[in-house]
Enzyme design. Sequence first.
Site, short mmCIF file in Angstrom:
data_model
loop_
_atom_site.label_atom_id
_atom_site.label_comp_id
_atom_site.label_asym_id
_atom_site.label_seq_id
_atom_site.Cartn_x
_atom_site.Cartn_y
_atom_site.Cartn_z
N GLU A 42 -79.52 66.50 1.47
CA GLU A 42 -80.06 67.46 2.44
C GLU A 42 -78.94 68.44 2.73
O GLU A 42 -78.10 68.19 3.60
CB GLU A 42 -80.47 66.72 3.74
N CYS B 216 -79.37 73.73 9.88
CA CYS B 216 -79.60 73.98 8.46
C CYS B 216 -80.80 74.92 8.29
O CYS B 216 -80.89 75.64 7.31
CB CYS B 216 -79.83 72.67 7.72
P1 NAD Z 1 -69.82 68.97 5.59
O1 NAD Z 1 -70.34 69.08 4.20
O2 NAD Z 1 -68.48 69.54 5.89
O3 NAD Z 1 -69.77 67.43 6.04
C1 NAD Z 1 -70.92 66.63 6.05
C2 NAD Z 1 -70.54 65.18 5.91
O4 NAD Z 1 -70.10 64.95 4.58
C3 NAD Z 1 -69.41 64.72 6.82
O5 NAD Z 1 -69.70 63.43 7.30
C4 NAD Z 1 -68.22 64.70 5.88
O6 NAD Z 1 -67.18 63.83 6.28
C5 NAD Z 1 -68.86 64.25 4.59
N1 NAD Z 1 -68.16 64.62 3.35
C6 NAD Z 1 -67.56 65.79 3.07
N2 NAD Z 1 -67.07 65.76 1.81
C7 NAD Z 1 -67.39 64.55 1.28
C8 NAD Z 1 -67.14 63.92 0.02
N3 NAD Z 1 -66.49 64.54 -0.95
N4 NAD Z 1 -67.60 62.66 -0.17
C9 NAD Z 1 -68.29 62.02 0.82
N5 NAD Z 1 -68.53 62.56 2.03
C10 NAD Z 1 -68.08 63.82 2.27
O7 NAD Z 1 -70.93 69.63 6.54
P2 NAD Z 1 -70.89 69.94 8.11
O8 NAD Z 1 -69.99 71.10 8.36
O9 NAD Z 1 -70.69 68.69 8.87
O10 NAD Z 1 -72.42 70.37 8.36
C11 NAD Z 1 -72.92 71.63 8.11
C12 NAD Z 1 -73.68 71.69 6.79
O11 NAD Z 1 -74.69 70.68 6.76
C13 NAD Z 1 -74.43 73.00 6.63
O12 NAD Z 1 -74.30 73.43 5.30
C14 NAD Z 1 -75.87 72.63 6.94
O13 NAD Z 1 -76.82 73.50 6.40
C15 NAD Z 1 -75.94 71.27 6.36
N6 NAD Z 1 -77.04 70.50 6.94
C16 NAD Z 1 -78.16 70.31 6.17
C17 NAD Z 1 -79.25 69.63 6.70
C18 NAD Z 1 -80.49 69.44 5.89
O14 NAD Z 1 -81.31 68.61 6.29
N7 NAD Z 1 -80.70 70.13 4.79
C19 NAD Z 1 -79.20 69.12 8.00
C20 NAD Z 1 -78.04 69.32 8.74
C21 NAD Z 1 -76.96 70.01 8.19
#
Ligand code: NAD
Length: 517
Positions: A269, A303
Amino acid sequence: MSETAVAFGIDEALEKLGLNQINEGTSTGSNNFSSGEAIASYSPVDGALIGKVKTTTQADYEKVMTTATEAFTEWRKVPAPQRGEIVRQFGEKLRELKEPLGKLVSYEMGKSYQEGLGEVQEMIDICDFAVGLSRQLHGLTMHSERPGHRMYEQYHPLGIVGIISAFNFPVAVWAWNTALAWVCGDVCVWKPSEKTPMCGVACQNIIAEVLKENNLPEGISCLINGDYKVGEMMTNDNRVPLVSATGSIRMGKIVAQAVAARLGKSLLELGGNNAIIVTPDADIKMTVIGAVFGAVGTAGQRCTSTRRLIIHDSIYDQVKDAITDAYSQLRIGNPLDENNHVGPLIDTDAVSMYEAALVKAQEEGGKVLVPGGVLEGEGYSSGCYVKPAIVEAENSFQIVQEETFAPILYLMKYSGSVENAIALQNGVVQGLSSAIMTNNLREAERFLSAAGSDCGIANVNIGTSGAEIGGAFGGEKETGGGRESGSDAWKVYMRRQTNTINYTTELPLAQGIKFDL
Ligand code: NAD
């Protein structure tokens, strides 16, 4: 505890959530395996320290996996409707704790208190949905081509579901996954965002109590804390058959490759770049409400936030004037104060990205209609409050093609038929949410047709932002293709098995093949 926190009852909320003792980095509930360095959680509302949560080391992680694996051997034997009963009790606890949890979400993440309550309501709703689902994990039956044979499909739990979540929905995304996974018979290991660790411990405390009251193994719900390195422990782990990851496209690409390399399943997601098409037949008042809420709600950190407004040239000036006028009325400030419309960004890194995006948009030729800027002075001491901005831009600008997680709305024109607007709307790599504002049935149906929006969500006369739990939620293209929440999204949390039973004394082979001995 800061003055703001005391004034808005954060101390009481923390106490009700069992978080009052974790200021020194000690952890509670089922999180007691975490022994690593503590992450400090500072509120974007006023910059104050909320608490510290210990991170999960590799050795801690091994203990978590052992606990989860053992719990699965028990949990999968519990009949699904009884698992549903546990989820029902969890939903009841959430009802009791809706206000403190909603407040913590608001204070730790920065969204408005109303949105914080809304997020907890989504958790409650998905619990209700999952309770009903626990009696409906149906498979198909089919007619065998062989006499005296019966065929059917059934669904079994997968095992350990790993959940990696983003900061902007610090509690609901976990519940969307867990409520379904639990009734399906899976156990869950959750790594919340390192930016909202207190919300993670709060949720874990709530479910841990339900499990304890029912004498069920604690490992049905596990929490691990930390940054991407802790997330990687799960993505690389063969013991985790499904990783559900919510976050940026950058993260999703890394997670997808790691999980695919071991032939695991991932549910992704990821980011959106959502547009509303405004046709000559649009209701302008509804358009303004939908677009402004979509663009500035959660300070543009959903998102599904509206990032682009694609307006027919015949009504462009009228819509532009109405939207810029609405922006002049926005009140920016403490999200716990219900008089404010827009709260802070999550942290000062997000503020820098917002500022850089505005500079880039202008460098590429964008014209600023409503200027942005970082707010300073009383009430803005965290340095995370920014002004929602509007920029006239082209869809082809590189900055418009990217998702900037901040309140920046790009306005652009289209001319001629709705197909031209649909081409612009689809002309980005992301494919999460989309909307059309029109009273013209033909335009609406063309937007919804196979030649229309390419997104996972396509709305008519509703903005792009937010969704009900009853439908499957997710997006196409670089948004990752995953589906969570309602409809038949539960199937991803289970493995499918086809069963053929022979109740004769013969052993006929399929396709008429003979094998005489
Ligand atoms: P992010 O990608 O920085 O982090 C999200 C999560 O992923 C965190 O828990 C982080 O620690 C983890 N993570 C990061 N790199 C990783 C890796 N290499 N391996 C495993 N885990 C890893 O995102 P954010 O800044 O927390 O959130 C914002 C983003 O999330 C935006 O792009 C938003 O659109 C998206 N989002 C999407 C949805 C959806 O349902 N499509 C919902 C909410 C947020």
